[in-house]
Design a protein around this motif. Structure first.
Motif, PDB file in Angstrom:
ATOM      1  N   ALA A   1      43.211  37.778  27.395  1.00  0.00           N
ATOM      2  CA  ALA A   1      43.942  38.962  27.307  1.00  0.00           C
ATOM      3  C   ALA A   1      43.583  40.362  29.104  1.00  0.00           C
ATOM      4  N   GLN A   2      42.434  40.333  28.805  1.00  0.00           N
ATOM      5  CA  GLN A   2      41.329  41.817  29.270  1.00  0.00           C
ATOM      6  C   GLN A   2      40.895  41.024  30.851  1.00  0.00           C
ATOM      7  N   CYS A   3      41.004  40.069  30.519  1.00  0.00           N
ATOM      8  CA  CYS A   3      40.674  39.230  31.741  1.00  0.00           C
ATOM      9  C   CYS A   3      41.324  39.536  32.526  1.00  0.00           C
ATOM     10  N   GLU A   4      42.535  38.891  32.156  1.00  0.00           N
ATOM     11  CA  GLU A   4      43.944  39.317  33.579  1.00  0.00           C
ATOM     12  C   GLU A   4      44.361  40.605  33.235  1.00  0.00           C
ATOM     13  N   GLU A   5      44.480  41.499  32.904  1.00  0.00           N
ATOM     14  CA  GLU A   5      44.587  42.961  32.595  1.00  0.00           C
ATOM     15  C   GLU A   5      43.434  43.116  33.696  1.00  0.00           C
ATOM     16  N   ALA A   6      42.441  42.569  33.364  1.00  0.00           N
ATOM     17  CA  ALA A   6      41.152  43.764  34.445  1.00  0.00           C
ATOM     18  C   ALA A   6      41.319  43.298  36.072  1.00  0.00           C
ATOM     19  N   VAL A   7      41.775  42.068  36.254  1.00  0.00           N
ATOM     20  CA  VAL A   7      42.302  41.802  37.434  1.00  0.00           C
ATOM     21  C   VAL A   7      43.117  42.545  38.649  1.00  0.00           C
ATOM     22  N   ARG A   8      44.539  42.521  37.066  1.00  0.00           N
ATOM     23  CA  ARG A   8      45.746  43.421  37.801  1.00  0.00           C
ATOM     24  C   ARG A   8      45.164  44.473  37.986  1.00  0.00           C
ATOM     25  N   SER A   9      44.547  45.157  37.697  1.00  0.00           N
ATOM     26  CA  SER A   9      44.385  46.643  37.564  1.00  0.00           C
ATOM     27  C   SER A   9      43.460  46.758  38.908  1.00  0.00           C
ATOM     28  N   ALA A  10      42.964  45.603  38.648  1.00  0.00           N
ATOM     29  CA  ALA A  10      42.009  46.083  40.388  1.00  0.00           C
ATOM     30  C   ALA A  10      42.935  46.016  41.223  1.00  0.00           C
ATOM     31  N   CYS A  11      44.523  44.849  41.254  1.00  0.00           N
ATOM     32  CA  CYS A  11      44.816  44.482  42.505  1.00  0.00           C
ATOM     33  C   CYS A  11      45.874  46.237  42.761  1.00  0.00           C
ATOM     34  N   ASP A  12      46.161  46.310  41.240  1.00  0.00           N
ATOM     35  CA  ASP A  12      46.718  47.562  41.531  1.00  0.00           C
ATOM     36  C   ASP A  12      46.054  48.567  42.275  1.00  0.00           C
ATOM     37  N   VAL A  13      44.865  49.146  42.075  1.00  0.00           N
ATOM     38  CA  VAL A  13      44.107  50.229  42.315  1.00  0.00           C
ATOM     39  C   VAL A  13      44.022  49.634  43.641  1.00  0.00           C
ATOM     40  N   LEU A  14      43.563  48.781  44.081  1.00  0.00           N
ATOM     41  CA  LEU A  14      43.127  48.883  44.978  1.00  0.00           C
ATOM     42  C   LEU A  14      43.875  47.479  46.350  1.00  0.00           C
ATOM     43  N   GLY A  15      44.983  47.107  45.400  1.00  0.00           N
ATOM     44  CA  GLY A  15      45.394  46.680  46.700  1.00  0.00           C
ATOM     45  C   GLY A  15      44.858  45.249  47.415  1.00  0.00           C
ATOM     46  N   GLY A  16      44.160  44.888  46.020  1.00  0.00           N
ATOM     47  CA  GLY A  16      43.784  43.473  46.613  1.00  0.00           C
ATOM     48  C   GLY A  16      42.007  42.536  46.020  1.00  0.00           C
TER      49      GLY A  16
ATOM     50  N   GLN B   1      35.425  46.663  51.661  1.00  0.00           N
ATOM     51  CA  GLN B   1      35.520  46.023  51.176  1.00  0.00           C
ATOM     52  C   GLN B   1      36.112  46.268  49.895  1.00  0.00           C
ATOM     53  N   ARG B   2      37.013  45.632  48.943  1.00  0.00           N
ATOM     54  CA  ARG B   2      37.872  45.678  48.212  1.00  0.00           C
ATOM     55  C   ARG B   2      36.585  45.098  47.230  1.00  0.00           C
ATOM     56  N   TRP B   3      36.099  45.545  45.767  1.00  0.00           N
ATOM     57  CA  TRP B   3      34.998  44.418  45.472  1.00  0.00           C
ATOM     58  C   TRP B   3      35.735  45.098  43.697  1.00  0.00           C
ATOM     59  N   LEU B   4      35.172  43.401  42.693  1.00  0.00           N
ATOM     60  CA  LEU B   4      35.537  43.474  41.555  1.00  0.00           C
ATOM     61  C   LEU B   4      33.974  43.401  41.276  1.00  0.00           C
ATOM     62  N   VAL B   5      33.387  44.107  39.870  1.00  0.00           N
ATOM     63  CA  VAL B   5      32.340  44.345  39.686  1.00  0.00           C
ATOM     64  C   VAL B   5      31.951  44.286  37.563  1.00  0.00           C
TER      65      VAL B   5
END
Length: 279
Positions: A61-76, A3-7
């Motif tokens: 803004a950092q929260c938005e960027e973190a979610v965007r970056s996580a999606c870019d790297v993990l694919g979701g 799975q793809r995790w954001l922690v």
């Protein structure tokens, strides 16, 4: 299945242990902290499995960027773990408005914001799991920790509403309630800038207990917490919304449950004995 995790909050303690355990289990993890150097060890130990991301929860803004970056790297994102946090020690009278706001930004607003940001992704993919790391303080109170208690109670209330809202969409919500674990929570605990001598004796033992948590042999190991969270995420959707973690958590909450029941009985008796309202 991987799975793809954001922690969040992975610089040490529970978050560090959880990111490590998830990577060991074959998952891919976007691990966040406020400082990049705090994540260097994780990234070196798990190249390709752990992606370090800078995140200050109080910065939208950092929260938005973190979610965007996580999606870019993990694919979701399949699993969001809102773990980052910190405490402030001070009685209700001692803590000022700015300190209350700062604590709630970290404990409530930040997790709420990240949850709001990942929900469209999870809705689109038809599944997801949001794990909010609360505390036994999410269901009971401790003197001197009013702002922390308020934040964790609010996080649990939000989680209960969220669970009812997203269950029909295939999205799970879990509130994890740790007891005492050997982390830097106690040593990093801030203190209210304005302190009143009248409260020092009343709250001194509680502050000392918090400060000594990391060295208390009775405190749990962060690795054990991480293993339990992996078990929770792997469990089926019938798992409870709120899950205490640690033997002392069950002991604390058992006492709290008895106190709540006694309070309810006392309130019922009081109202039954009260004179009827006059029309």
């Amino acid at each position: 299945m991987a799975q793809r995790w954001l922690v969040t909050g992975c610089s040490s303690g529970l978050g560090y242990a959880l990111a490590t355990a998830a990577a060991e289990a074959g998952h891919r993890v976007a691990a966040t902290a406020r400082r990049s150097e705090a994540l260097e060890g994780l990234a070196r130990a798990w190249p390709g499995r752990i992606t370090p991301l800078i995140l200050e929860l109080r910065d939208a803004a950092q929260c938005e960027e973190a979610v965007r970056s996580a999606c870019d790297v993990l694919g979701g994102i399949d699993v969001l773990v809102n773990n980052a946090g910190g405490g402030l020690f001070g009685t209700v009278e001692e803590v000022c408005d700015a300190e209350v706001r700062d604590q709630l930004e970290t404990l409530v607003v930040g997790p709420w914001r990240l949850t709001r940001l990942v929900l469209p992704l999870m809705r689109a993919q038809g599944h997801g799991h949001i794990v909010n790391v609360s505390s036994v303080a999410g269901r009971m109170a401790f003197p001197g920790l009013g702002t922390y208690v308020a934040g964790k109670h609010a996080l649990e209330g939000m989680s209960q509403a969220l669970a009812a809202e997203v269950a029909p969409l295939g999205i799970r919500v879990t509130v994890v309630e740790p007891g005492s674990f050997a982390t830097r929570y106690g040593t990093a605990l801030g203190e209210a800038r304005h302190q009143l001598p009248v409260y020092a004796e009343l709250t001194g033992d509680m502050l000392a207990a918090c400060r000594g948590m990391a060295d208390d042999p009775a405190s749990g190991r962060p690795e054990d917490f991480a293993a339990r969270v992996l078990d929770i995420v792997a469990a089926d959707a019938s798992a409870p919304l709120r899950i205490p973690v640690g033997d002392d958590a069950y002991a604390y909450l058992g006492v709290a449950e008895q106190a709540t029941r006694a309070e309810l009985d006392a309130a019922r008796a009081l109202m039954r004995a009260a004179p009827s309202p006059q029309g």
